[in-house]
Structures are given as C-alpha cells and as structure tokens.
Design an enzyme around this catalytic site. Structure first.
Site, PDB file in Angstrom:
ATOM      1  N   GLY A   1       0.797  -1.222   0.000  1.00 44.14           N
ATOM      2  CA  GLY A   1       0.000   0.000   0.000  1.00 44.14           C
ATOM      3  C   GLY A   1       0.831   1.273   0.000  1.00 44.14           C
ATOM      4  O   GLY A   1       0.419   2.293  -0.565  1.00 44.14           O
ATOM      5  N   ASN A   2       2.026   1.227   0.613  1.00 44.85           N
ATOM      6  CA  ASN A   2       2.842   2.451   0.720  1.00 44.85           C
ATOM      7  C   ASN A   2       3.431   2.886  -0.615  1.00 44.85           C
ATOM      8  O   ASN A   2       4.025   3.954  -0.698  1.00 44.85           O
ATOM      9  CB  ASN A   2       3.930   2.306   1.782  1.00 44.85           C
ATOM     10  CG  ASN A   2       4.898   1.166   1.506  1.00 44.85           C
ATOM     11  OD1 ASN A   2       4.559   0.177   0.848  1.00 44.85           O
ATOM     12  ND2 ASN A   2       6.117   1.296   2.003  1.00 44.85           N
TER      13      ASN A   2
ATOM     14  N   LYS B   1     -13.272 -10.008   5.310  1.00 39.21           N
ATOM     15  CA  LYS B   1     -12.479  -8.843   4.894  1.00 39.21           C
ATOM     16  C   LYS B   1     -13.320  -7.568   4.935  1.00 39.21           C
ATOM     17  O   LYS B   1     -14.323  -7.451   4.231  1.00 39.21           O
ATOM     18  CB  LYS B   1     -11.958  -9.120   3.471  1.00 39.21           C
ATOM     19  CG  LYS B   1     -11.229  -7.992   2.833  1.00 39.21           C
ATOM     20  CD  LYS B   1      -9.751  -8.050   3.110  1.00 39.21           C
ATOM     21  CE  LYS B   1      -9.074  -6.830   2.506  1.00 39.21           C
ATOM     22  NZ  LYS B   1      -7.899  -6.414   3.236  1.00 39.21           N
TER      23      LYS B   1
ATOM     24  N   LYS C   1      -3.647  -9.770  -2.104  1.00 40.41           N
ATOM     25  CA  LYS C   1      -2.696  -9.510  -3.187  1.00 40.41           C
ATOM     26  C   LYS C   1      -1.396 -10.320  -3.041  1.00 40.41           C
ATOM     27  O   LYS C   1      -0.759 -10.660  -4.039  1.00 40.41           O
ATOM     28  CB  LYS C   1      -2.389  -8.020  -3.308  1.00 40.41           C
ATOM     29  CG  LYS C   1      -1.498  -7.430  -2.233  1.00 40.41           C
ATOM     30  CD  LYS C   1      -0.118  -7.072  -2.746  1.00 40.41           C
ATOM     31  CE  LYS C   1       0.750  -6.323  -1.770  1.00 40.41           C
ATOM     32  NZ  LYS C   1       0.682  -6.530  -0.351  1.00 40.41           N
TER      33      LYS C   1
ATOM     34  N   LYS D   1       1.749 -12.605   3.667  1.00 37.33           N
ATOM     35  CA  LYS D   1       3.054 -12.442   3.010  1.00 37.33           C
ATOM     36  C   LYS D   1       3.918 -13.676   3.260  1.00 37.33           C
ATOM     37  O   LYS D   1       4.522 -14.241   2.338  1.00 37.33           O
ATOM     38  CB  LYS D   1       3.784 -11.198   3.534  1.00 37.33           C
ATOM     39  CG  LYS D   1       3.086  -9.907   3.175  1.00 37.33           C
ATOM     40  CD  LYS D   1       3.895  -8.706   3.611  1.00 37.33           C
ATOM     41  CE  LYS D   1       3.020  -7.480   3.753  1.00 37.33           C
ATOM     42  NZ  LYS D   1       2.109  -7.206   2.641  1.00 37.33           N
TER      43      LYS D   1
HETATM   44  P1  ADP Z   1       1.007  -4.019   2.618  1.00 37.06           P
HETATM   45  O1  ADP Z   1       0.187  -2.892   2.126  1.00 37.06           O
HETATM   46  O2  ADP Z   1       2.461  -3.856   2.267  1.00 37.06           O
HETATM   47  O3  ADP Z   1       0.460  -5.373   2.268  1.00 37.06           O
HETATM   48  P2  ADP Z   1       0.258  -4.606   5.385  1.00 37.06           P
HETATM   49  O4  ADP Z   1      -0.196  -3.547   6.327  1.00 37.06           O
HETATM   50  O5  ADP Z   1      -0.763  -5.544   4.856  1.00 37.06           O
HETATM   51  O6  ADP Z   1       1.024  -3.836   4.211  1.00 37.06           O
HETATM   52  O7  ADP Z   1       1.417  -5.475   6.061  1.00 37.06           O
HETATM   53  C1  ADP Z   1       2.567  -4.846   6.597  1.00 37.06           C
HETATM   54  C2  ADP Z   1       2.400  -4.618   8.087  1.00 37.06           C
HETATM   55  O8  ADP Z   1       2.456  -5.866   8.778  1.00 37.06           O
HETATM   56  C3  ADP Z   1       3.463  -3.810   8.751  1.00 37.06           C
HETATM   57  O9  ADP Z   1       3.239  -2.428   8.632  1.00 37.06           O
HETATM   58  C4  ADP Z   1       3.382  -4.287  10.208  1.00 37.06           C
HETATM   59  O10 ADP Z   1       2.687  -3.348  10.988  1.00 37.06           O
HETATM   60  C5  ADP Z   1       2.571  -5.560  10.156  1.00 37.06           C
HETATM   61  N1  ADP Z   1       3.133  -6.726  10.849  1.00 37.06           N
HETATM   62  C6  ADP Z   1       2.391  -7.579  11.589  1.00 37.06           C
HETATM   63  N2  ADP Z   1       3.131  -8.565  12.090  1.00 37.06           N
HETATM   64  C7  ADP Z   1       4.395  -8.356  11.660  1.00 37.06           C
HETATM   65  C8  ADP Z   1       5.624  -9.062  11.833  1.00 37.06           C
HETATM   66  N3  ADP Z   1       5.688 -10.194  12.540  1.00 37.06           N
HETATM   67  N4  ADP Z   1       6.731  -8.568  11.246  1.00 37.06           N
HETATM   68  C9  ADP Z   1       6.664  -7.430  10.518  1.00 37.06           C
HETATM   69  N5  ADP Z   1       5.530  -6.720  10.324  1.00 37.06           N
HETATM   70  C10 ADP Z   1       4.396  -7.172  10.873  1.00 37.06           C
HETATM   71 MG    MG Z   2      -1.438  -6.164   2.946  1.00 36.20          MG
END
Ligand code: ADP
Ligand code: MG
Length: 315
Positions: free
Chosen positions: A13-14, A131, A215, A277
């Site tokens: 998202g960033n 969701k 995604k 992820k």
């Molecule tokens: P994106 O838009 O990149 O998919 P998400 O918000 O879905 O972003 O996922 C990234 C987020 O996951 C990070 O900003 C962090 O706050 C969160 N997160 C949760 N658990 C973990 C972890 N174990 N290690 C790293 N980040 C984590």
């Molecule tokens: Mg995400």
C-alpha cells in the site's frame, strides 16, 4: 550465457499512500515515483520484472464514491471496482516507471493488464466473509443496509460498522500464458492488481464475484504459474519480525521454508498483514520457487540481493 532471473515484485500500500497522508493525487504521484526508482534499480541490474500491487484504500474509495452517489449514478459491483483500480494504479505505475527508465536511458515498454484470478465457488470464505471493505457506518445505518442490500455488516475494531466480503483463495491466473509471452518479449507487465479481479467458473462461464483476493497470495499464484525464480514482497517494514511490536522484536534475516512454516503455524504472523506475506513465500518455495523475499519498499534491490530484509529459502 547470461542467466536472466525472473522476479515477481508485489508492491504494498505504501507505494501509493503513506501513513498520515490523505491521498491527494500529487502525493500519490510522488509515492509511485519514489517506488519506481526502486523498481528501476532492479530492472537496470538486468532482472526481468513483473509487478503486482495492492489496492485496499483505493478500492475503498471507489466503493465509497459509489455509495455516496448512488442517488444519481447506479452503483457498480466489486469486481468492476477492482478492475477500475487496476486501471488507475496500473497507469500510475506505468507512467512513473516509464519516465524513470527513460531518465536512465533504458528503453522498455511498461504494460498494465486487466487481469482475472480464478477462485473456487465452494471456497469456505463465501460462507464466512472476513475482509472489511468500504466506508464505516453507524449501527443503525448498518442494520438498514444489511436488510436493503443483503450485505453482511460487522463491527470493525478500527471503529465503526463496515461491510465484510469473502477473501477466497486464489487458484489460477486466467491471463498467465499471455503474461508469460509478454515477459519473454521484454515487456514489463503489471498484473494481478489488487489481488486480481475475482471470478468463479459456473456453467462453462466465468463470472465476477463480490470478493477480494489477498494480493500477496495472488502474487504467489502468478509467480508460480509464470515459473518465476524470485518472489519479492515489498512493504513498509524491514522484513519479517519475531515478537513484532514488542521490546524483544527481532528481524529475521533468513528462514528455511520449514522454519517459516513452523512460525506461521504457531500464529506469529497476523492475518491481513504479515500472515499472507509469509504464507505466499512458503507456497512459492513449496511450488518450486528459488527464493522469496519480504522487505522494505525503499530497500527493494537490497532486499533482493540479501543486504536487507528477510529471505525464505528451500530447506
Ligand atoms: P502491505 O500494504 O504492504 O500489504 P500490510 O499492512 O498488509 O502492508 O502489512 C505490513 C504490516 O504488517 C506492517 O506495517 C506491520 O505493521 C505488520 N506486521 C504484523 N506482524 C508483523 C511481523 N511479525 N513482522 C513485521 N511486520 C508485521
Ligand atoms: Mg497487505
């Protein structure tokens, strides 16, 4: 012989919207341009790149526009909203990456495609939607909407009632053979945006559904079906952390697929953020991928070349 590695890069998202921003269009261009400098570094190194991207806030915006203007313009459906974000964000990536490559004297075509992803109509997610999407409502509004539209409404812990939709597992990418040809011809393809347009197969026809595909999981399907060497998931943290958010937090630099799976199954990574992820990386390696990476968007090449982030490898 020069070995060209094929890399699927999933943008978080960033790449479009950073924390604290409202999403003014100039901010969006600025974010995409910064992100594409990172992608251009990877292209310049000789990797063959396919891009995928999220669309959470943007598809949320479109659904909100549809709701707010429903008295005037008939609202469309979620699969169409997803297709709209593939056009919106695909174009922004195309323009920013094309410009960045031109600046570096690299002549490549960047090509966003409208891309459908197959899900199973019997996926249990359809019976249990989880969701959150679109605008927030009061309890009274939510009850009214639930009756009027048949939507399933739930209280989002982030504050307010929202629609919930199914997040089914991606099974196949319907355009993958065409994408493969384009990649082999040297095009930089942007595919599976927002997890792809979710479709089911019914009576020998494909049909869009009211659902959202994760995604990261959709990127894995694309990477696997393309036979990519690497899957790179870029986000807003440096990589996979143990004890995330606690004083004992620790960045994991290298995991075998078994180690990753053990931690995943023990519940270390929450659904909806780091969970999918890590799961995408596990699936990619199990399906024959060489390496999977999770790292910060602004350290993209460093993540891919293992100077930063987390790498997940076969055992
Ligand atoms: P994106 O838009 O990149 O998919 P998400 O918000 O879905 O972003 O996922 C990234 C987020 O996951 C990070 O900003 C962090 O706050 C969160 N997160 C949760 N658990 C973990 C972890 N174990 N290690 C790293 N980040 C984590
Ligand atoms: Mg995400």
């Amino acid at each position: 012989m020069i070995l060209v590695k094929v890399v699927v890069i999933a943008l978080g998202g960033n790449a479009f919207l950073r924390k604290g921003q409202r999403g003014v269009v100039d901010e969006q261009w600025d974010n995409v341009s910064k992100a594409m400098k990172q992608v251009a570094d990877i292209v310049e190194k000789g990797y063959r790149v396919i891009l995928t991207h999220g669309n959470g806030p943007q598809v949320g915006n479109i659904l909100e526009w549809m709701e707010a203007l429903a008295y005037k313009i008939p609202p469309l459906t979620m699969d169409i909203a997803n297709a709209m974000t593939q056009g919106w964000l695909g174009y922004m990536i195309q323009q920013a990456l094309h410009n960045e490559l031109m600046r570096r004297g690299i002549n490549r075509v960047v090509l966003p495609i409208i891309n459908r992803v197959l899900v199973d109509k019997y996926d249990s997610a359809f019976r249990n939607p989880t969701k959150y999407i679109g605008p927030y409502y009061t309890k009274e509004e939510a009850q009214e909407i639930a009756i009027k539209k048949g939507w399933i409404m739930r209280l989002d812990p982030r504050g307010g009632w929202r629609r919930v939709v199914p997040s089914p597992n991606p099974i196949d990418n319907l355009e993958v053979e065409a994408i493969k040809k384009l990649v082999n011809e040297g095009y930089i393809v942007i595919a599976s945006g927002g997890g792809g347009i979710p479709v089911i197969k019914e009576n020998k026809e494909f049909r869009g559904v009211e659902a959202v595909i994760d995604k990261d999981l959709a990127s894995e399907v694309l990477a696997t079906k393309l036979g990519a060497d690497y899957l790179v998931i870029l986000t807003d943290v440096d990589g996979v952390m143990l004890n995330y958010g606690k004083p004992s937090q620790k960045l994991l630099r290298k995991l075998t697929v078994s180690e990753a799976e053990k931690l995943y199954k023990a519940g270390h990574f929450p659904p909806g953020s780091m969970g999918p992820k890590v799961l995408a990386c596990i699936r990619f390696i199990k399906h024959g991928g060489e390496k999977a990476f999770i790292g910060h968007l602004y350290k993209a090449l460093d993540t891919l070349e293992e100077r930063s982030g987390t790498v997940i490898l076969p055992d």
